[in-house]
Scaffold this motif. Structure first.
Motif, PDB file in Angstrom:
ATOM      1  N   PRO A   1      -9.793  66.224  -8.776  1.00 38.43           N
ATOM      2  CA  PRO A   1     -10.302  64.583  -8.964  1.00 38.43           C
ATOM      3  C   PRO A   1     -11.497  64.829 -10.156  1.00 38.43           C
ATOM      4  O   PRO A   1     -11.972  65.804 -10.146  1.00 38.43           O
ATOM      5  CB  PRO A   1     -11.032  64.322  -7.689  1.00 38.43           C
ATOM      6  N   LYS A   2     -11.363  63.803 -10.912  1.00 36.77           N
ATOM      7  CA  LYS A   2     -12.491  63.548 -11.993  1.00 36.77           C
ATOM      8  C   LYS A   2     -13.638  62.972 -11.186  1.00 36.77           C
ATOM      9  O   LYS A   2     -13.754  62.259 -10.740  1.00 36.77           O
ATOM     10  CB  LYS A   2     -11.830  62.736 -13.046  1.00 36.77           C
ATOM     11  N   LEU A   3     -14.916  63.673 -11.630  1.00 36.90           N
ATOM     12  CA  LEU A   3     -16.134  63.502 -11.234  1.00 36.90           C
ATOM     13  C   LEU A   3     -16.746  62.401 -11.976  1.00 36.90           C
ATOM     14  O   LEU A   3     -16.951  62.578 -13.162  1.00 36.90           O
ATOM     15  CB  LEU A   3     -16.889  64.590 -10.953  1.00 36.90           C
TER      16      LEU A   3
END
Length: 84
Positions: free
Chosen positions: A70-72
Motif C-alpha cells: 500500500p502507498k502511504l
C-alpha cells in the motif's frame, strides 16, 4: 506428561520408555527438570525444520504470489533525500 526423578528413571527405565510412548517424560535432578525423554516419532516431529523464508519464496509457484504494497499517504515528518 510424566515426571520422574533421576532415581526413579534409573530404577525403572522400561517404565520411562512406556510413559514416553504416551508423551514426554520429564526427568528431575534434585527436584529440578534436567532431561526430557521422548519417543523417536515425537523427537523427529520436533527436529523437522520447515522451509526458510528464502526457500518458501523460491519454491515452485512462488512467482505467482500476489504482493500488494500500500502507498502511504500523509506527512510522517521525513524530508526527501537530497542527492545533489
Amino acid at each position: 506428561m510424566t515426571i520422574m526423578s533421576s532415581r526413579e528413571f534409573n530404577q525403572d527405565t522400561s517404565g520411562a520408555k512406556r510413559a514416553a510412548s504416551e508423551g514426554p517424560v520429564f526427568i528431575t535432578d534434585r527436584g529440578k527438570p534436567s532431561h526430557v525423554l521422548l519417543s523417536m516419532d515425537e523427537y523427529l516431529k520436533l527436529a523437522k525444520k520447515g522451509p526458510t523464508v528464502a526457500e518458501a519464496f523460491y519454491s515452485p509457484g512462488a512467482d505467482e504470489i500476489d504482493l500488494e504494497i500500500p502507498k502511504l499517504d500523509g506527512d510522517f515528518g521525513f524530508k526527501p533525500a537530497d542527492f545533489s
